[in-house]
Design an enzyme around this catalytic site. Sequence first.
Site, mmCIF file in Angstrom:
data_model
loop_
_atom_site.group_PDB
_atom_site.id
_atom_site.type_symbol
_atom_site.label_atom_id
_atom_site.label_comp_id
_atom_site.label_asym_id
_atom_site.label_seq_id
_atom_site.Cartn_x
_atom_site.Cartn_y
_atom_site.Cartn_z
ATOM 1 N N ARG A 54 55.908 -7.019 33.539
ATOM 2 C CA ARG A 54 54.868 -6.867 32.505
ATOM 3 C C ARG A 54 54.003 -5.643 32.804
ATOM 4 O O ARG A 54 53.630 -4.898 31.885
ATOM 5 C CB ARG A 54 54.008 -8.132 32.429
ATOM 6 C CG ARG A 54 54.754 -9.301 31.775
ATOM 7 C CD ARG A 54 54.127 -10.643 32.114
ATOM 8 N NE ARG A 54 52.789 -10.808 31.603
ATOM 9 C CZ ARG A 54 51.918 -11.714 32.063
ATOM 10 N NH1 ARG A 54 52.249 -12.508 33.066
ATOM 11 N NH2 ARG A 54 50.721 -11.802 31.546
ATOM 12 N N ARG A 96 51.400 -20.834 32.177
ATOM 13 C CA ARG A 96 52.242 -19.795 31.578
ATOM 14 C C ARG A 96 53.400 -19.446 32.506
ATOM 15 O O ARG A 96 53.183 -19.014 33.638
ATOM 16 C CB ARG A 96 51.412 -18.535 31.292
ATOM 17 C CG ARG A 96 50.514 -18.674 30.083
ATOM 18 C CD ARG A 96 49.647 -17.457 29.871
ATOM 19 N NE ARG A 96 50.388 -16.198 29.777
ATOM 20 C CZ ARG A 96 49.849 -15.045 29.418
ATOM 21 N NH1 ARG A 96 48.562 -14.998 29.103
ATOM 22 N NH2 ARG A 96 50.578 -13.953 29.377
ATOM 23 N N ARG A 155 50.067 -2.625 21.431
ATOM 24 C CA ARG A 155 50.682 -2.472 22.743
ATOM 25 C C ARG A 155 51.738 -1.372 22.768
ATOM 26 O O ARG A 155 52.347 -1.128 23.794
ATOM 27 C CB ARG A 155 51.329 -3.788 23.141
ATOM 28 C CG ARG A 155 50.620 -4.498 24.315
ATOM 29 C CD ARG A 155 51.354 -5.795 24.523
ATOM 30 N NE ARG A 155 51.122 -6.495 25.736
ATOM 31 C CZ ARG A 155 50.243 -7.485 25.901
ATOM 32 N NH1 ARG A 155 49.398 -7.792 24.955
ATOM 33 N NH2 ARG A 155 50.214 -8.144 27.041
ATOM 34 N N LYS A 204 41.051 -9.188 29.657
ATOM 35 C CA LYS A 204 40.825 -9.002 28.214
ATOM 36 C C LYS A 204 40.445 -10.314 27.517
ATOM 37 O O LYS A 204 39.509 -10.351 26.735
ATOM 38 C CB LYS A 204 42.090 -8.441 27.530
ATOM 39 C CG LYS A 204 42.548 -7.098 28.072
ATOM 40 C CD LYS A 204 43.724 -6.539 27.265
ATOM 41 C CE LYS A 204 44.987 -7.376 27.342
ATOM 42 N NZ LYS A 204 45.602 -7.437 28.689
ATOM 43 N N ARG A 259 46.058 -17.211 38.361
ATOM 44 C CA ARG A 259 45.931 -17.788 37.016
ATOM 45 C C ARG A 259 47.080 -18.746 36.717
ATOM 46 O O ARG A 259 46.914 -19.716 35.978
ATOM 47 C CB ARG A 259 45.902 -16.654 35.986
ATOM 48 C CG ARG A 259 45.606 -17.122 34.580
ATOM 49 C CD ARG A 259 45.396 -15.961 33.634
ATOM 50 N NE ARG A 259 46.645 -15.370 33.179
ATOM 51 C CZ ARG A 259 46.721 -14.370 32.291
ATOM 52 N NH1 ARG A 259 45.614 -13.850 31.799
ATOM 53 N NH2 ARG A 259 47.889 -13.896 31.918
HETATM 54 O O1 C5P Z 1 48.500 -10.498 25.729
HETATM 55 P P1 C5P Z 1 49.258 -11.462 26.596
HETATM 56 O O2 C5P Z 1 49.349 -11.013 28.006
HETATM 57 O O3 C5P Z 1 48.771 -12.858 26.461
HETATM 58 O O4 C5P Z 1 50.743 -11.448 26.020
HETATM 59 C C1 C5P Z 1 51.744 -12.266 26.609
HETATM 60 C C2 C5P Z 1 53.096 -11.740 26.248
HETATM 61 O O5 C5P Z 1 53.263 -11.717 24.831
HETATM 62 C C3 C5P Z 1 53.357 -10.290 26.676
HETATM 63 O O6 C5P Z 1 53.751 -10.210 28.030
HETATM 64 C C4 C5P Z 1 54.470 -9.914 25.723
HETATM 65 O O7 C5P Z 1 55.701 -10.475 26.139
HETATM 66 C C5 C5P Z 1 54.036 -10.602 24.440
HETATM 67 N N1 C5P Z 1 53.242 -9.702 23.584
HETATM 68 C C6 C5P Z 1 53.893 -8.673 22.902
HETATM 69 N N2 C5P Z 1 53.208 -7.814 22.105
HETATM 70 C C7 C5P Z 1 51.888 -7.937 21.947
HETATM 71 C C8 C5P Z 1 51.187 -8.964 22.621
HETATM 72 C C9 C5P Z 1 51.906 -9.832 23.452
HETATM 73 O O8 C5P Z 1 55.113 -8.532 23.028
HETATM 74 N N3 C5P Z 1 51.227 -7.067 21.162
HETATM 75 MG MG MG Z 2 45.298 -12.407 27.394
#
Ligand code: C5P
Ligand code: MG
Length: 207
Positions: free
Chosen positions: A162, A150, A105, A30, A144
């Site tokens: 996740r 991260r 989400r 994404k 990654r």
């Molecule tokens: O989108 P990304 O994978 O970078 O998000 C990292 C973390 O941020 C997710 O695993 C989650 O813990 C948190 N997150 C969330 N709600 C969202 C976006 C991200 O809780 N809408």
């Molecule tokens: Mg991302």
Amino acid sequence: MFNRLIELFYFRKKTPMINLILFGPPGSGKGTQAAKLAEKYNLIHISTGDLFRYEMGNNTPLGMKAKEYIAKGELVPDSITVGMLENKLDKHPKAAGFILDGFPRTIAQSEALDQIFNKKNMAVSKLIALDVAEEELVTRLKGRAKTSGRADDADEGIIRNRIKVYHEETSPVFDYYDKQDLSHKINGVGTVEDIFSRLCESIDALS
Ligand code: C5P
Ligand code: MG
């Protein structure tokens, strides 16, 4: 005055706002694709994950709260995430459109987004989901981890959590927009350019 109104009306008709949701599990690409799409279509890219990481990096109260959840691979509570997203949208009142990466989400986040967009006279144009098999996601995220810095990429248990959270809480968001005929799934495996072409095709079908 009247001419100006007509002009504005036609201007709006010719350039409708594009508001995309780029959807998919963690590691589906994404972020990579959203950055490229934002440039091509002149959209503001909003990654809620990046916003959280910025807050965590600055040790703000919001960042410290978010870290409790992110470190475990869980979702930050909806009220926090929605408030942060709305603040970010408010900073770009003149945008030609937005590409949301990692939001919504949950169903509650989708409903909140609808309300926010309604208030602003905006609408979701399309949700595009990147389809990638689970083992490929794990391989990508572990790779990654070497460069992302991260903590949530560095541990396979957190990665798996996740993905589990994605299946349980996030995947219903696809159906939520599918009921409005707005969801489209594309193959998320291939080169960055292959996937980008598929996304552009899906977006160009809007006009
Ligand atoms: O989108 P990304 O994978 O970078 O998000 C990292 C973390 O941020 C997710 O695993 C989650 O813990 C948190 N997150 C969330 N709600 C969202 C976006 C991200 O809780 N809408
Ligand atoms: Mg991302």
